[in-house]
Design a protein around this motif. Sequence first.
Motif, PDB file in Angstrom:
ATOM      1  N   GLU A  50     -45.306  -8.600  15.959  1.00 47.51           N
ATOM      2  CA  GLU A  50     -46.672  -9.107  16.775  1.00 47.51           C
ATOM      3  C   GLU A  50     -47.663  -8.710  15.435  1.00 47.51           C
ATOM      4  N   VAL A  51     -48.773  -9.825  15.380  1.00 49.13           N
ATOM      5  CA  VAL A  51     -49.626  -9.580  14.453  1.00 49.13           C
ATOM      6  C   VAL A  51     -50.747  -9.853  14.838  1.00 49.13           C
ATOM      7  N   ALA A  52     -52.027  -9.076  14.382  1.00 48.80           N
ATOM      8  CA  ALA A  52     -53.453  -9.273  14.420  1.00 48.80           C
ATOM      9  C   ALA A  52     -54.276  -9.429  13.270  1.00 48.80           C
ATOM     10  N   ILE A  53     -55.048 -10.193  13.234  1.00 46.51           N
ATOM     11  CA  ILE A  53     -56.054  -9.995  11.954  1.00 46.51           C
ATOM     12  C   ILE A  53     -57.461  -9.838  12.618  1.00 46.51           C
ATOM     13  N   PHE A  54     -58.078  -8.796  12.042  1.00 46.83           N
ATOM     14  CA  PHE A  54     -59.416  -8.619  12.322  1.00 46.83           C
ATOM     15  C   PHE A  54     -60.528  -9.009  11.406  1.00 46.83           C
ATOM     16  N   PHE A  55     -61.251  -9.874  11.917  1.00 46.81           N
ATOM     17  CA  PHE A  55     -62.028 -10.412  10.647  1.00 46.81           C
ATOM     18  C   PHE A  55     -63.406  -9.634  10.776  1.00 46.81           C
ATOM     19  N   THR A  56     -63.849  -9.021   9.969  1.00 44.95           N
ATOM     20  CA  THR A  56     -65.234  -8.400   9.907  1.00 44.95           C
ATOM     21  C   THR A  56     -65.893  -8.423   8.644  1.00 44.95           C
ATOM     22  N   ILE A  62     -63.658 -16.730   6.378  1.00 50.30           N
ATOM     23  CA  ILE A  62     -62.629 -17.160   6.346  1.00 50.30           C
ATOM     24  C   ILE A  62     -62.069 -18.204   7.381  1.00 50.30           C
ATOM     25  N   ILE A  63     -62.900 -17.850   8.576  1.00 54.25           N
ATOM     26  CA  ILE A  63     -62.509 -18.345   9.871  1.00 54.25           C
ATOM     27  C   ILE A  63     -63.814 -19.292  10.199  1.00 54.25           C
ATOM     28  N   LYS A  64     -64.691 -19.489   9.351  1.00 51.03           N
ATOM     29  CA  LYS A  64     -65.730 -20.404   9.703  1.00 51.03           C
ATOM     30  C   LYS A  64     -65.443 -22.056   9.757  1.00 51.03           C
ATOM     31  N   LYS A  65     -65.880 -22.691  10.592  1.00 44.64           N
ATOM     32  CA  LYS A  65     -65.413 -24.054  10.742  1.00 44.64           C
ATOM     33  C   LYS A  65     -65.476 -24.785   9.223  1.00 44.64           C
ATOM     34  N   ARG A 123     -51.909 -19.389  13.773  1.00 48.19           N
ATOM     35  CA  ARG A 123     -52.216 -19.659  15.083  1.00 48.19           C
ATOM     36  C   ARG A 123     -50.889 -20.265  16.036  1.00 48.19           C
ATOM     37  N   GLU A 124     -50.240 -21.107  15.330  1.00 48.15           N
ATOM     38  CA  GLU A 124     -48.880 -21.575  15.981  1.00 48.15           C
ATOM     39  C   GLU A 124     -48.035 -20.540  16.299  1.00 48.15           C
ATOM     40  N   SER A 125     -47.926 -19.409  15.304  1.00 45.75           N
ATOM     41  CA  SER A 125     -46.998 -18.404  15.762  1.00 45.75           C
ATOM     42  C   SER A 125     -47.399 -17.260  16.282  1.00 45.75           C
ATOM     43  N   GLY A 126     -48.509 -17.461  17.083  1.00 41.90           N
ATOM     44  CA  GLY A 126     -49.127 -16.425  17.958  1.00 41.90           C
ATOM     45  C   GLY A 126     -49.760 -15.222  17.222  1.00 41.90           C
ATOM     46  N   VAL A 127     -50.430 -15.271  15.946  1.00 36.12           N
ATOM     47  CA  VAL A 127     -50.980 -14.281  15.358  1.00 36.12           C
ATOM     48  C   VAL A 127     -52.364 -14.120  16.052  1.00 36.12           C
ATOM     49  N   ARG A 128     -52.820 -13.136  16.500  1.00 39.55           N
ATOM     50  CA  ARG A 128     -53.970 -12.890  17.000  1.00 39.55           C
ATOM     51  C   ARG A 128     -55.055 -12.661  16.015  1.00 39.55           C
ATOM     52  N   LEU A 129     -55.998 -13.713  15.958  1.00 39.42           N
ATOM     53  CA  LEU A 129     -57.402 -13.761  14.811  1.00 39.42           C
ATOM     54  C   LEU A 129     -58.398 -13.371  15.988  1.00 39.42           C
ATOM     55  N   ILE A 130     -58.959 -12.125  15.269  1.00 37.90           N
ATOM     56  CA  ILE A 130     -60.050 -11.553  16.469  1.00 37.90           C
ATOM     57  C   ILE A 130     -61.327 -11.332  15.365  1.00 37.90           C
ATOM     58  N   ALA A 131     -62.138 -12.140  15.773  1.00 34.60           N
ATOM     59  CA  ALA A 131     -63.616 -12.126  15.074  1.00 34.60           C
ATOM     60  C   ALA A 131     -64.562 -11.097  15.348  1.00 34.60           C
ATOM     61  N   CYS A 132     -64.969 -10.109  14.656  1.00 40.38           N
ATOM     62  CA  CYS A 132     -65.736  -9.229  15.111  1.00 40.38           C
ATOM     63  C   CYS A 132     -67.328  -9.500  15.818  1.00 40.38           C
ATOM     64  N   GLN A 133     -67.476  -9.048  16.720  1.00 42.70           N
ATOM     65  CA  GLN A 133     -68.704  -9.405  17.415  1.00 42.70           C
ATOM     66  C   GLN A 133     -69.672  -8.886  16.615  1.00 42.70           C
ATOM     67  N   MET A 134     -69.763  -7.796  16.411  1.00 43.88           N
ATOM     68  CA  MET A 134     -70.972  -7.029  15.748  1.00 43.88           C
ATOM     69  C   MET A 134     -71.233  -7.683  14.205  1.00 43.88           C
ATOM     70  N   SER A 135     -70.166  -8.107  13.559  1.00 47.97           N
ATOM     71  CA  SER A 135     -70.525  -8.825  12.354  1.00 47.97           C
ATOM     72  C   SER A 135     -71.029 -10.190  12.560  1.00 47.97           C
ATOM     73  N   ILE A 147     -63.794 -21.261  13.736  1.00 51.64           N
ATOM     74  CA  ILE A 147     -62.586 -22.173  14.044  1.00 51.64           C
ATOM     75  C   ILE A 147     -62.224 -22.076  15.678  1.00 51.64           C
ATOM     76  N   ASP A 148     -61.375 -22.594  16.255  1.00 57.23           N
ATOM     77  CA  ASP A 148     -60.703 -22.740  17.684  1.00 57.23           C
ATOM     78  C   ASP A 148     -59.626 -21.647  17.406  1.00 57.23           C
ATOM     79  N   GLY A 149     -59.271 -20.894  18.431  1.00 56.18           N
ATOM     80  CA  GLY A 149     -58.146 -20.379  18.720  1.00 56.18           C
ATOM     81  C   GLY A 149     -58.263 -18.522  18.291  1.00 56.18           C
ATOM     82  N   LEU A 150     -59.696 -18.405  18.418  1.00 60.65           N
ATOM     83  CA  LEU A 150     -60.057 -17.027  18.076  1.00 60.65           C
ATOM     84  C   LEU A 150     -60.200 -16.118  19.476  1.00 60.65           C
ATOM     85  N   GLU A 151     -60.092 -14.913  19.391  1.00 59.91           N
ATOM     86  CA  GLU A 151     -60.571 -13.823  20.167  1.00 59.91           C
ATOM     87  C   GLU A 151     -62.072 -13.472  19.582  1.00 59.91           C
TER      88      GLU A 151
END
Lengths: 171, 78
Positions: A50-56, A62-65, A123-135, A147-151
């Motif tokens: 199970e994988v999650a990446i936290f973008f801060t 990296i995850i900007k459209k 995204r297809e393999s279920g990796v959770r991509l989490i964008a930091c709200q504070m950032s 991009i879509d598919g983020l938390e």
Amino acid sequence: MTALTEAQPEAVTLDEPRATRLAIIASHGTLDTAYPPFILATAAAAMDMEVAIFFTFYGLEIIKKGKADHLQVAPIANPAMPLPVPNIIGMLPGMTAAATAMMHNWMDRAHVPHLGELIDIARESGVRLIACQMSLDVLGLKRDDLIDGLEIGGAATFLEFASRNAITLTF
Amino acid sequence: MPVTADQTLDCSGLSCPMPIIKTRKALDTLSVGQVLKMIATDPGSQSDMDAFVKKTGHQLLAAEQEAGTFVFFIKKTR
């Protein structure tokens, strides 16, 4: 044909304790720092983790459209990059673009997939991509800039995931 | 006795992590007990396929090498 391995008669032991999760923090927005999180995340997902990446902070780049395949390499203060000029030249206008083009060249030659492709696979393999709200707030970004598919989440979201049986890596 | 494959996956020219990802996807389409033949040119795939089966529990029946090409036979175990 040379045999590299003989058939393995012994069963692989899966009963020893193993980390089942990979928790990654991506905090930089350059091309070369964006790759390792996604290479490791997609490989881990393929290996049943199970994988999650936290973008801060600048990791959000990296995850900007539309940004993934336009990230750049920083030639200045990067003495490891084998540019054919002294490192100080890296500060001149145009050198960032030149270094980036060079890196893209090397990657194409080595048949490395484009970053956008790796993000899609993640995204297809279920990796959770989490964008930091504070950032997002600090950098003045909105959910729609990403991009879509983020938390969207905060430190607690990442820590809750990472606190159970995870390998944690920071880039 | 030569190993026979139920499906062949050609990962020639691909670099990490694509052989692992494509191997996983191909195994997902097989039934338990079936064998995937994976062909790669990435020298890192030797170590990676060993690690992949160790982590996932699938079985590496055989691995061969010839002129820069690596061939792996992986049996789906679950």
